[in-house]
Scaffold this motif. Structure first.
Motif, PDB file in Angstrom:
ATOM      1  N   ASN A 102       0.851  -1.184   0.000  1.00 48.68           N
ATOM      2  CA  ASN A 102       0.000   0.000   0.000  1.00 48.68           C
ATOM      3  C   ASN A 102       0.888   1.235   0.000  1.00 48.68           C
ATOM      4  O   ASN A 102       1.838   1.300   0.785  1.00 48.68           O
ATOM      5  CB  ASN A 102      -0.912  -0.011   1.236  1.00 48.68           C
ATOM      6  CG  ASN A 102      -2.011   1.036   1.157  1.00 48.68           C
ATOM      7  OD1 ASN A 102      -1.753   2.225   0.998  1.00 48.68           O
ATOM      8  ND2 ASN A 102      -3.254   0.585   1.284  1.00 48.68           N
ATOM      9  N   PRO A 103       0.611   2.246  -0.850  1.00 53.40           N
ATOM     10  CA  PRO A 103       1.454   3.442  -0.880  1.00 53.40           C
ATOM     11  C   PRO A 103       1.405   4.262   0.399  1.00 53.40           C
ATOM     12  O   PRO A 103       2.284   5.101   0.613  1.00 53.40           O
ATOM     13  CB  PRO A 103       0.896   4.239  -2.077  1.00 53.40           C
ATOM     14  CG  PRO A 103      -0.486   3.732  -2.273  1.00 53.40           C
ATOM     15  CD  PRO A 103      -0.448   2.291  -1.876  1.00 53.40           C
ATOM     16  N   LEU A 104       0.395   4.042   1.247  1.00 48.44           N
ATOM     17  CA  LEU A 104       0.306   4.763   2.516  1.00 48.44           C
ATOM     18  C   LEU A 104       1.007   4.019   3.646  1.00 48.44           C
ATOM     19  O   LEU A 104       1.017   4.497   4.781  1.00 48.44           O
ATOM     20  CB  LEU A 104      -1.167   4.989   2.899  1.00 48.44           C
ATOM     21  CG  LEU A 104      -1.967   5.923   1.985  1.00 48.44           C
ATOM     22  CD1 LEU A 104      -3.397   6.030   2.470  1.00 48.44           C
ATOM     23  CD2 LEU A 104      -1.324   7.296   1.924  1.00 48.44           C
ATOM     24  N   GLY A 105       1.595   2.877   3.358  1.00 50.06           N
ATOM     25  CA  GLY A 105       2.217   2.067   4.407  1.00 50.06           C
ATOM     26  C   GLY A 105       3.612   2.537   4.759  1.00 50.06           C
ATOM     27  O   GLY A 105       4.593   1.826   4.542  1.00 50.06           O
ATOM     28  N   SER A 106       3.735   3.728   5.323  1.00 51.43           N
ATOM     29  CA  SER A 106       5.035   4.241   5.747  1.00 51.43           C
ATOM     30  C   SER A 106       5.019   4.426   7.260  1.00 51.43           C
ATOM     31  O   SER A 106       3.944   4.523   7.868  1.00 51.43           O
ATOM     32  CB  SER A 106       5.353   5.569   5.059  1.00 51.43           C
ATOM     33  OG  SER A 106       4.621   6.620   5.645  1.00 51.43           O
ATOM     34  N   PRO A 107       6.182   4.478   7.912  1.00 48.79           N
ATOM     35  CA  PRO A 107       6.210   4.632   9.377  1.00 48.79           C
ATOM     36  C   PRO A 107       5.568   5.931   9.843  1.00 48.79           C
ATOM     37  O   PRO A 107       5.132   6.020  10.993  1.00 48.79           O
ATOM     38  CB  PRO A 107       7.706   4.594   9.710  1.00 48.79           C
ATOM     39  CG  PRO A 107       8.397   4.893   8.430  1.00 48.79           C
ATOM     40  CD  PRO A 107       7.525   4.338   7.349  1.00 48.79           C
ATOM     41  N   ASP A 108       5.488   6.949   8.991  1.00 51.64           N
ATOM     42  CA  ASP A 108       4.818   8.192   9.377  1.00 51.64           C
ATOM     43  C   ASP A 108       3.326   7.971   9.556  1.00 51.64           C
ATOM     44  O   ASP A 108       2.712   8.475  10.504  1.00 51.64           O
ATOM     45  CB  ASP A 108       5.025   9.276   8.306  1.00 51.64           C
ATOM     46  CG  ASP A 108       6.459   9.386   7.845  1.00 51.64           C
ATOM     47  OD1 ASP A 108       6.676   9.320   6.628  1.00 51.64           O
ATOM     48  OD2 ASP A 108       7.347   9.494   8.700  1.00 51.64           O
ATOM     49  N   ILE A 109       2.739   7.226   8.635  1.00 50.89           N
ATOM     50  CA  ILE A 109       1.287   7.052   8.613  1.00 50.89           C
ATOM     51  C   ILE A 109       0.839   6.012   9.634  1.00 50.89           C
ATOM     52  O   ILE A 109      -0.179   6.192  10.315  1.00 50.89           O
ATOM     53  CB  ILE A 109       0.807   6.657   7.201  1.00 50.89           C
ATOM     54  CG1 ILE A 109       1.247   7.705   6.161  1.00 50.89           C
ATOM     55  CG2 ILE A 109      -0.701   6.493   7.171  1.00 50.89           C
ATOM     56  CD1 ILE A 109       0.700   9.079   6.395  1.00 50.89           C
TER      57      ILE A 109
END
Length: 355
Positions: free
Chosen positions: A112-119
């Motif tokens: 998922n493109p939103l799967g970053s440690p920020d999100i």
């Protein structure tokens, strides 16, 4: 074992031109476009790094910067470039690499493109661990903050991981949703901790929490560089299993892969990369979100792209730091502003694609 790399590019049955280097029984398939883009990114990072070394209250030309790096300048210029400005520039590059690889790992895990440690809240967990050490334990030592950031990030990751697990399998969508919820709770906890301490302590933590590369020198640079080198080797070791996980857990298990063990190890490595940056420079947001996606668009590839993502992360954070120095802001303010705009654009594109 003799090394006989094959450097002839040939059109293979993959729809793109690629190099096929071979060393003994080990071979690889490297797209030509990836090599070209990576070379351009290396040149851009190098040029921007040299330009950043000349910036400051006492500006220097490119020739003076090069002379200082080669030891041919006067002591004052060498002190400015090597003693004061070089550590900051290298920190920007290393932190960009670490954040980009962390984002690439989590986006590969969640597909998922939103799967970053920020999100998904892991950056908030690292931030919480760091400010607990700073505000409640009263320590400002780099190693103490690093340990607190790593512990906070790992505890947060474990909580999110367990909440996202269903029938023994971690579901990507649940991981993101649970991470957003836990991250919001941790943000409230961080605000509460700031209100519990004195105004002076809270102000120091707030300035650090903005994300800044100021006051970082050789003393903090070398421990971080060593830790990052170890983490890079470990991430390279799990890259192939992560690519197998992208085709689905069932398919990966049919190939003999222990999916949950690989996923747990990748989460720990991703959190460690984020915690490493948080301990040194505070929470720097959105680089982990944007860099892997920009790299995919540049090389027109998919999946886990370690080298292009790392180079884009270095370029993005170094460019943000140059802009931050010019504006007089902490670098975290610049990355939030640019990254927030990128997130809005990404959500708009995703929304139009689903209509």
């Amino acid at each position: 074992m003799s090394a006989t790399p094959e450097t002839t590019a040939a059109r293979l049955g993959h729809g793109y031109r690629a190099f096929s280097p071979r060393i003994g029984r080990v071979s690889a398939l490297i797209p030509v476009r990836t090599v070209i883009v990576s070379a351009i990114l290396v040149a851009a990072v190098s040029a921007l790094g040299i330009a950043s070394l000349g910036m400051g209250t006492y500006p220097l030309g490119i020739g003076e910067v090069v002379d200082a790096l080669l030891g041919r300048s006067d002591p004052q210029a060498r002190l400015l470039v090597v003693g004061w400005r070089l550590p900051r520039m290298l920190f920007a590059v290393l932190c960009g690499v670490a954040l980009a690889l962390s984002g690439a790992v989590f986006q590969s895990l969640t597909r998922n493109p939103l799967g970053s440690p920020d999100i998904i809240g892991f950056s908030s967990g690292s931030y919480t661990g760091a400010i607990v050490v700073m505000l409640l334990l009263g320590s400002s030592r780099y190693l103490d903050i690093a340990a607190g950031a790593l512990l906070g990030g790992c505890v947060t990751a474990a909580v999110v991981y367990l909440l996202a697990m269903r029938r023994g399998t971690v579901q990507s969508f649940r991981l993101i949703i649970m991470g957003i919820g836990v991250g919001a709770m941790l943000s409230s906890l961080n605000s509460g901790l700031m209100l519990m301490v004195s105004v002076d302590s809270a102000m120091l933590a707030a300035v650090w929490g903005a994300g800044s590369l100021n006051a970082l020198g050789h003393e903090q640079l070398w421990p971080m560089a060593l830790a990052l080198t170890v983490l890079l080797l470990l991430v390279a070791g799990v890259a192939a299993p992560l690519r197998q996980l992208e085709i689905g857990d069932d398919a990966a298990r049919s190939l003999g892969l222990r999916a949950n063990r690989v996923r747990a190890l990748a989460v720990v490595l991703g959190v460690a990369l984020t915690a490493l940056v948080t301990a040194a420079a505070g929470p720097i947001s959105f680089v982990a979100l944007a860099a892997p996606q920009i790299a995919r668009r540049l090389v027109k590839g998919s999946g886990l792209l370690l080298v292009p993502s790392a180079l884009v992360g270095a370029l993005v954070l170094l460019g943000s730091d140059v802009l931050a120095q010019w504006l007089g802001f902490p670098v975290g303010v610049v990355t939030v502003s640019l990254g927030g705009s990128y997130l809005v654009w990404l959500l708009a594109v995703e929304f139009r694609a689903r209509r």
